[in-house]
Motif scaffolding. Structure first.
Motif, PDB file in Angstrom:
ATOM      1  N   LEU A 107       0.829  -1.207   0.000  1.00 58.57           N
ATOM      2  CA  LEU A 107       0.000   0.000   0.000  1.00 58.57           C
ATOM      3  C   LEU A 107       0.862   1.255   0.000  1.00 58.57           C
ATOM      4  N   GLN A 108       1.889   1.274   0.843  1.00 57.66           N
ATOM      5  CA  GLN A 108       2.753   2.457   0.922  1.00 57.66           C
ATOM      6  C   GLN A 108       3.500   2.694  -0.377  1.00 57.66           C
ATOM      7  N   ASP A 109       3.916   1.610  -1.047  1.00 60.29           N
ATOM      8  CA  ASP A 109       4.594   1.750  -2.343  1.00 60.29           C
ATOM      9  C   ASP A 109       3.679   2.391  -3.380  1.00 60.29           C
ATOM     10  N   ASN A 110       2.384   2.254  -3.167  1.00 63.81           N
ATOM     11  CA  ASN A 110       1.400   2.845  -4.085  1.00 63.81           C
ATOM     12  C   ASN A 110       0.843   4.168  -3.557  1.00 63.81           C
ATOM     13  N   GLY A 111       1.551   4.739  -2.567  1.00 63.67           N
ATOM     14  CA  GLY A 111       1.176   6.054  -2.064  1.00 63.67           C
ATOM     15  C   GLY A 111      -0.009   6.064  -1.122  1.00 63.67           C
ATOM     16  N   ILE A 112      -0.335   4.922  -0.516  1.00 60.43           N
ATOM     17  CA  ILE A 112      -1.506   4.822   0.354  1.00 60.43           C
ATOM     18  C   ILE A 112      -1.071   4.784   1.816  1.00 60.43           C
ATOM     19  N   ASP A 113      -1.526   5.777   2.577  1.00 56.69           N
ATOM     20  CA  ASP A 113      -1.326   5.819   4.022  1.00 56.69           C
ATOM     21  C   ASP A 113      -2.651   5.430   4.675  1.00 56.69           C
ATOM     22  N   VAL A 114      -2.675   4.331   5.434  1.00 58.52           N
ATOM     23  CA  VAL A 114      -3.946   3.832   5.964  1.00 58.52           C
ATOM     24  C   VAL A 114      -4.337   4.490   7.286  1.00 58.52           C
ATOM     25  N   SER A 115      -3.454   5.261   7.885  1.00 58.76           N
ATOM     26  CA  SER A 115      -3.773   5.897   9.158  1.00 58.76           C
ATOM     27  C   SER A 115      -5.015   6.789   9.027  1.00 58.76           C
ATOM     28  N   GLY A 116      -5.989   6.552   9.878  1.00 56.83           N
ATOM     29  CA  GLY A 116      -7.214   7.334   9.844  1.00 56.83           C
ATOM     30  C   GLY A 116      -8.187   6.944   8.755  1.00 56.83           C
ATOM     31  N   LYS A 117      -7.857   5.911   7.973  1.00 56.03           N
ATOM     32  CA  LYS A 117      -8.715   5.493   6.864  1.00 56.03           C
ATOM     33  C   LYS A 117      -9.634   4.346   7.300  1.00 56.03           C
ATOM     34  N   ASP A 118     -10.722   4.188   6.554  1.00 55.06           N
ATOM     35  CA  ASP A 118     -11.628   3.060   6.757  1.00 55.06           C
ATOM     36  C   ASP A 118     -11.200   1.931   5.820  1.00 55.06           C
ATOM     37  N   VAL A 119     -10.742   0.828   6.411  1.00 55.70           N
ATOM     38  CA  VAL A 119     -10.242  -0.307   5.635  1.00 55.70           C
ATOM     39  C   VAL A 119     -11.193  -1.485   5.805  1.00 55.70           C
ATOM     40  N   LEU A 120     -11.656  -2.020   4.691  1.00 53.19           N
ATOM     41  CA  LEU A 120     -12.553  -3.167   4.684  1.00 53.19           C
ATOM     42  C   LEU A 120     -11.762  -4.405   4.282  1.00 53.19           C
ATOM     43  N   VAL A 121     -11.744  -5.424   5.135  1.00 53.80           N
ATOM     44  CA  VAL A 121     -11.032  -6.670   4.853  1.00 53.80           C
ATOM     45  C   VAL A 121     -12.055  -7.762   4.586  1.00 53.80           C
ATOM     46  N   LEU A 122     -11.997  -8.347   3.409  1.00 61.64           N
ATOM     47  CA  LEU A 122     -12.894  -9.433   3.024  1.00 61.64           C
ATOM     48  C   LEU A 122     -12.234 -10.763   3.354  1.00 61.64           C
ATOM     49  N   GLY A 123     -12.864 -11.526   4.240  1.00 58.92           N
ATOM     50  CA  GLY A 123     -12.315 -12.798   4.674  1.00 58.92           C
ATOM     51  C   GLY A 123     -11.825 -12.735   6.102  1.00 58.92           C
ATOM     52  N   ILE A 137      -2.837  -1.659  13.932  1.00 57.03           N
ATOM     53  CA  ILE A 137      -1.744  -0.982  14.642  1.00 57.03           C
ATOM     54  C   ILE A 137      -1.223   0.217  13.860  1.00 57.03           C
ATOM     55  N   SER A 138      -1.599   0.309  12.582  1.00 54.53           N
ATOM     56  CA  SER A 138      -1.191   1.461  11.756  1.00 54.53           C
ATOM     57  C   SER A 138      -2.208   2.589  11.796  1.00 54.53           C
ATOM     58  N   GLY A 139      -3.255   2.433  12.603  1.00 55.46           N
ATOM     59  CA  GLY A 139      -4.201   3.525  12.815  1.00 55.46           C
ATOM     60  C   GLY A 139      -5.421   3.530  11.926  1.00 55.46           C
ATOM     61  N   ALA A 140      -5.667   2.443  11.201  1.00 53.92           N
ATOM     62  CA  ALA A 140      -6.878   2.373  10.363  1.00 53.92           C
ATOM     63  C   ALA A 140      -8.079   1.947  11.195  1.00 53.92           C
ATOM     64  N   ARG A 141      -9.255   2.294  10.718  1.00 51.28           N
ATOM     65  CA  ARG A 141     -10.500   1.759  11.259  1.00 51.28           C
ATOM     66  C   ARG A 141     -10.867   0.561  10.391  1.00 51.28           C
ATOM     67  N   VAL A 142     -10.838  -0.635  10.965  1.00 55.37           N
ATOM     68  CA  VAL A 142     -10.935  -1.866  10.187  1.00 55.37           C
ATOM     69  C   VAL A 142     -12.286  -2.546  10.383  1.00 55.37           C
ATOM     70  N   THR A 143     -12.889  -2.935   9.275  1.00 57.16           N
ATOM     71  CA  THR A 143     -14.098  -3.759   9.308  1.00 57.16           C
ATOM     72  C   THR A 143     -13.788  -5.076   8.603  1.00 57.16           C
ATOM     73  N   VAL A 144     -14.128  -6.174   9.245  1.00 57.20           N
ATOM     74  CA  VAL A 144     -13.901  -7.513   8.682  1.00 57.20           C
ATOM     75  C   VAL A 144     -15.238  -8.085   8.247  1.00 57.20           C
ATOM     76  N   LEU A 145     -15.338  -8.490   6.979  1.00 55.45           N
ATOM     77  CA  LEU A 145     -16.545  -9.143   6.478  1.00 55.45           C
ATOM     78  C   LEU A 145     -16.216 -10.583   6.103  1.00 55.45           C
ATOM     79  N   ASN A 146     -17.092 -11.502   6.486  1.00 58.73           N
ATOM     80  CA  ASN A 146     -16.882 -12.905   6.163  1.00 58.73           C
ATOM     81  C   ASN A 146     -18.230 -13.592   5.992  1.00 58.73           C
ATOM     82  N   ARG A 147     -18.280 -14.592   5.104  1.00 59.33           N
ATOM     83  CA  ARG A 147     -19.537 -15.313   4.896  1.00 59.33           C
ATOM     84  C   ARG A 147     -20.048 -15.894   6.212  1.00 59.33           C
ATOM     85  N   THR A 148     -19.129 -16.492   6.989  1.00 54.38           N
ATOM     86  CA  THR A 148     -19.489 -16.998   8.314  1.00 54.38           C
ATOM     87  C   THR A 148     -19.263 -15.875   9.321  1.00 54.38           C
TER      88      THR A 148
END
Length: 270
Positions: A107-123, A137-148
């Protein structure tokens, strides 16, 4: 004498780790070789102990052994917090997790700083554990979505001690996708041969978002095609594969690896 490194897993024939590590060794003119070894779960301890006493420089560990390895080798803090490891360093006889840092590097190599961002993790599997941890630990607000849903709730409950993490089922995926700055797919949806699969479609996305798919066979998944249709920034699975491998390489050798050489070698094969 040639120093040997390797990756152990079951199955293992699909691994591209030998390609990228041997390319790095050749580029740096290091007298080393990297091989893939199929190891059944019941022989994991013997394989690790044997590799250590045969003089291996280190091992990568892949599915399905990433959690079990911590019962055999002491984990560093990150690996212990995550509950999974993918790298063993025999000099220190310690296990590390480079999956999370590799994702963050991508993400950082692509110019993305996740601090303070809303990150959605599928799985909510092994890869998700590492990514949720590093995002938290990098300061993102994380939501985890999973079928179960129980699995996403359990993962979120564990990872909430490290940051802002919540878990849900897939019932409101269009809303959750639309509300996210970064969407990371850690599932196998869209992987060959089921290349038409995707959990997210272009109508859920817009050009302000980043979509990162850990699947790299095919290189351009349906998810990434949908993201491009919406104008979103896309990151493919090769970036994490290479960057987690580069982290392992540096742990073993105390040498910064030629990441560009490693990435080119894998893309050439694919």
């Amino acid at each position: 004498m040639k120093k040997v490194f390797g990756v152990i897993g079951d199955p293992i024939s699909h691994s591209l780790s030998p390609v990228m590590h041997n390319a790095a060794f050749d580029h740096l003119e290091m007298d080393c070789a990297y091989h893939a070894f199929q190891v059944k779960g019941e022989h994991l301890r013997e394989a690790i102990v044997g590799a250590r006493y045969l003089g291996f420089g280190g091992l990568n560990v892949t599915i399905p052994h990433k959690e079990e390895v911590l019962k055999i080798v002491e984990g560093g803090k990150m690996a212990s917090d995550i509950g999974a490891a993918n790298t063993i360093d025999f000099r220190r006889m310690k296990a590390f997790n480079t999956d999370g840092p590799g994702a963050l590097d991508s993400l950082q190599d692509n110019g993305i700083d996740v601090s303070g961002k809303d990150v959605l993790v599928l799985g909510a599997g092994g890869a998700a554990r590492a990514i949720v941890y590093i995002m938290a630990i990098s300061g993102a607000r994380v939501t985890v979505l999973n079928r179960t849903e129980d699995k996403s709730l359990a993962l979120a409950s564990h990872m909430s001690m490290f940051g802002n993490v919540t878990g849900k089922g897939l019932g409101e995926i269009p809303t959750d996708v639309s509300a996210s700055d970064v969407i990371i797919n850690t599932t196998s949806v869209g992987m060959y041969p089921d290349v038409d699969g995707t959990l997210v479609t272009s109508d859920m996305l817009d050009s302000s978002q980043v979509v990162f798919d850990l699947v790299y066979k095919p290189l351009e998944t349906r998810l990434l095609k949908e993201a491009r249709m919406a104008g979103a920034k896309t990151i493919d699975g090769i970036t994490m594969l290479v960057r987690q491998g580069a982290r392992s390489f540096e742990i073993w050798n105390d040498v910064r690896p030629p990441v560009d050489v490693m990435e080119r070698s894998v893309r050439d094969v694919l």
